[in-house]
Write a protein that holds these residues in place. Sequence first.
Motif, mmCIF file in Angstrom:
data_model
loop_
_atom_site.group_PDB
_atom_site.id
_atom_site.type_symbol
_atom_site.label_atom_id
_atom_site.label_comp_id
_atom_site.label_asym_id
_atom_site.label_seq_id
_atom_site.Cartn_x
_atom_site.Cartn_y
_atom_site.Cartn_z
ATOM 1 N N LEU A 1 51.538 80.663 19.443
ATOM 2 C CA LEU A 1 52.151 81.614 18.523
ATOM 3 C C LEU A 1 52.779 82.786 19.264
ATOM 4 O O LEU A 1 52.156 83.381 20.140
ATOM 5 C CB LEU A 1 51.105 82.130 17.528
ATOM 6 N N LYS A 2 54.009 83.087 18.904
ATOM 7 C CA LYS A 2 54.733 84.188 19.531
ATOM 8 C C LYS A 2 55.032 85.320 18.565
ATOM 9 O O LYS A 2 55.194 86.469 18.985
ATOM 10 C CB LYS A 2 56.044 83.663 20.123
ATOM 11 N N VAL A 3 55.125 85.016 17.258
ATOM 12 C CA VAL A 3 55.528 86.034 16.307
ATOM 13 C C VAL A 3 54.933 85.742 14.932
ATOM 14 O O VAL A 3 54.871 84.597 14.501
ATOM 15 C CB VAL A 3 57.072 86.131 16.219
ATOM 16 N N VAL A 4 54.469 86.822 14.280
ATOM 17 C CA VAL A 4 54.053 86.783 12.875
ATOM 18 C C VAL A 4 55.011 87.670 12.106
ATOM 19 O O VAL A 4 55.205 88.842 12.457
ATOM 20 C CB VAL A 4 52.608 87.279 12.684
ATOM 21 N N GLY A 5 55.626 87.125 11.064
ATOM 22 C CA GLY A 5 56.548 87.898 10.237
ATOM 23 C C GLY A 5 55.985 88.072 8.847
ATOM 24 O O GLY A 5 55.699 87.077 8.164
ATOM 25 N N ARG A 6 55.789 89.327 8.429
ATOM 26 C CA ARG A 6 55.262 89.646 7.096
ATOM 27 C C ARG A 6 56.424 89.991 6.178
ATOM 28 O O ARG A 6 57.152 90.960 6.422
ATOM 29 C CB ARG A 6 54.274 90.804 7.196
ATOM 30 N N ALA A 7 56.616 89.195 5.132
ATOM 31 C CA ALA A 7 57.665 89.469 4.147
ATOM 32 C C ALA A 7 57.158 90.575 3.221
ATOM 33 O O ALA A 7 56.550 90.318 2.192
ATOM 34 C CB ALA A 7 58.009 88.214 3.358
ATOM 35 N N GLY A 8 57.392 91.804 3.618
ATOM 36 C CA GLY A 8 56.889 92.973 2.906
ATOM 37 C C GLY A 8 56.573 94.074 3.897
ATOM 38 O O GLY A 8 56.868 93.955 5.088
ATOM 39 N N GLN B 1 65.010 88.444 5.011
ATOM 40 C CA GLN B 1 64.881 89.303 6.186
ATOM 41 C C GLN B 1 63.861 88.757 7.170
ATOM 42 O O GLN B 1 64.098 88.740 8.386
ATOM 43 C CB GLN B 1 64.484 90.717 5.761
ATOM 44 N N VAL B 2 62.709 88.310 6.677
ATOM 45 C CA VAL B 2 61.683 87.841 7.603
ATOM 46 C C VAL B 2 62.135 86.553 8.284
ATOM 47 O O VAL B 2 61.848 86.335 9.479
ATOM 48 C CB VAL B 2 60.323 87.657 6.884
ATOM 49 N N ALA B 3 62.870 85.705 7.573
ATOM 50 C CA ALA B 3 63.384 84.478 8.190
ATOM 51 C C ALA B 3 64.404 84.798 9.277
ATOM 52 O O ALA B 3 64.390 84.195 10.357
ATOM 53 C CB ALA B 3 64.009 83.582 7.120
ATOM 54 N N GLU B 4 65.281 85.754 9.009
ATOM 55 C CA GLU B 4 66.274 86.152 10.006
ATOM 56 C C GLU B 4 65.609 86.788 11.218
ATOM 57 O O GLU B 4 65.963 86.503 12.369
ATOM 58 C CB GLU B 4 67.288 87.125 9.391
ATOM 59 N N GLN B 5 64.626 87.644 10.988
ATOM 60 C CA GLN B 5 63.962 88.341 12.089
ATOM 61 C C GLN B 5 63.197 87.375 12.983
ATOM 62 O O GLN B 5 63.267 87.466 14.218
ATOM 63 C CB GLN B 5 63.019 89.419 11.533
ATOM 64 N N ILE B 6 62.451 86.459 12.377
ATOM 65 C CA ILE B 6 61.709 85.488 13.174
ATOM 66 C C ILE B 6 62.673 84.598 13.954
ATOM 67 O O ILE B 6 62.466 84.317 15.144
ATOM 68 C CB ILE B 6 60.788 84.648 12.269
ATOM 69 N N SER B 7 63.751 84.168 13.289
ATOM 70 C CA SER B 7 64.739 83.309 13.956
ATOM 71 C C SER B 7 65.386 84.031 15.129
ATOM 72 O O SER B 7 65.528 83.464 16.229
ATOM 73 C CB SER B 7 65.810 82.868 12.955
ATOM 74 N N ASP B 8 65.796 85.275 14.907
ATOM 75 C CA ASP B 8 66.425 86.040 15.982
ATOM 76 C C ASP B 8 65.499 86.169 17.181
ATOM 77 O O ASP B 8 65.924 86.035 18.337
ATOM 78 C CB ASP B 8 66.818 87.435 15.481
#
Length: 527
Positions: A65-72, A293-300
Amino acid sequence: MPKVLVSDKLSPRAVEIFQARGIEVDVKTGLKPDELKAIIGAYDGLAIRSATKVTQEILDAATNLKVVGRAGIGVDNVDVPYASQKGVVVMNTPFGNAITTAEHAIAMMFALAREIPQANASTHAGKWEKSKFMGVELTGKTLGIIGCGNIGSIVATRGLGLRMKVIAFDPFLTPERAVDLGVEKVELNDLIARADFVSLHTPLTDKTRGILNADAIARMKKGARIINCARGGLIDEAALKAALESGHIAGAALDVFEQEPAKDNPLFGMDTVVCTPHLGASTSEAQENVALQVAEQISDFLLTGAVTNALNMPSVTAEEAPRLRPFMKLCDQLGSFAGQITETGLKSVRIEYQGAVADLNTRPLTATVLRGLLSPLLESVNMVSAPLAARDRGIEVLETKTETCRDYHSLIKLEVTTERQTRSVEGTLFGDALPRIVDINGIGVEAELGANMLYLINEDKPGFIGSLGTTIGNAGVNIASFHLGRADTEAGGQAICLVQVDGPVPDEALAAVSALPHVVQAKALSF
């Protein structure tokens, strides 16, 4: 191909974004902790809302795991300090539901002021109790905002639009920002004493937990009203109940509670309390926004290294990432070089950015230097965990910037102080892309660092280079490049050799080189 797990319900468009960016995505919601623990090791990224709990146990199992993205906004369900130790970036989406949450707070304030829920229930019951529900106007009242960040500032502007007097407590609110918003910045005790309505918009931390406790509530104006659309735990619910029963507090509007889901709460059933089930972000627009936003941030992050809205590492925009990438490679090499030649405990690190690089976002560069520096000493350290590891070990980290640079367009100097000595290494980019070492301990030496290097400090004596080449050759190691620098122009002083070789230097070859006359130090390095 990076792989992401979506473990909470998100908009289907979030999955479409991951797929369009070339990221493999699995949607598995409602997982129990043991189920999540069993599969999380296969994923590079994790997209969540509030249901998934990212605990130490889950993070220990998340080996890739490299990143956790919280939608909120809130990340109460993520162990951020432990994620930092494990080198996992934790992101949120602080702007996606800011409008929605602020509007809910205003709606709750109106409902509280005019007793709308109670009047609605009474009217539906056919009672027509017109004289029973005597509300108060908002115009002219003082609205006290605790926490004037993204959401609090929106609530402030809405309050001003209602012709309320707005005062705000926030340690991070600058006087200039307060003037721009049109609010009066005050201390917490002043706000509590003056406000007719108190609206909470601060995260739940050790410092803010119980910020409205029994003592604070007792010091509020008689007849004041409280709105909480931020986090349960900011208010002492038992103290609030007592103040409502005594009539000291006229009413409360609560969207959040100490224990959620809140199916049994001492405040339920009170006529002076308006309750909603954590609806602050519950609009179709907000849910769509935070998911995208969380999908874009994790993808980036997974594809380009861009870091947006991270809670535990410096942000790097998508525009900055390409400009920073070659400097980050240079910083990693500088740090790794210094770390591999350091033999005693680190005391301090000073990083100086000279020239054009000083105008860039240097925080991720510093984190990269620390990662390289600590990598030989600590297993699995990365940009996230390295600054934390340095702090925990009492290593002082200093960063300086200078716009001018004498010999190069940009120069980065790393100075490391240990228990015994201070060493330095300097580097630059050739052609804005190729890292080069240009100085070691004040000795000029131009070198490209390869995968395997031999580093030597030696006395500058005739025949040394020949004997070195012979010794390495006899060990079956081929020299790819040879870089030499010496302390002064006079022969016989101290010199430095950086030798790039085509494979790892065997221990016996290194021992033979160390035994050569005039060798002060010999180290095999890898990059």
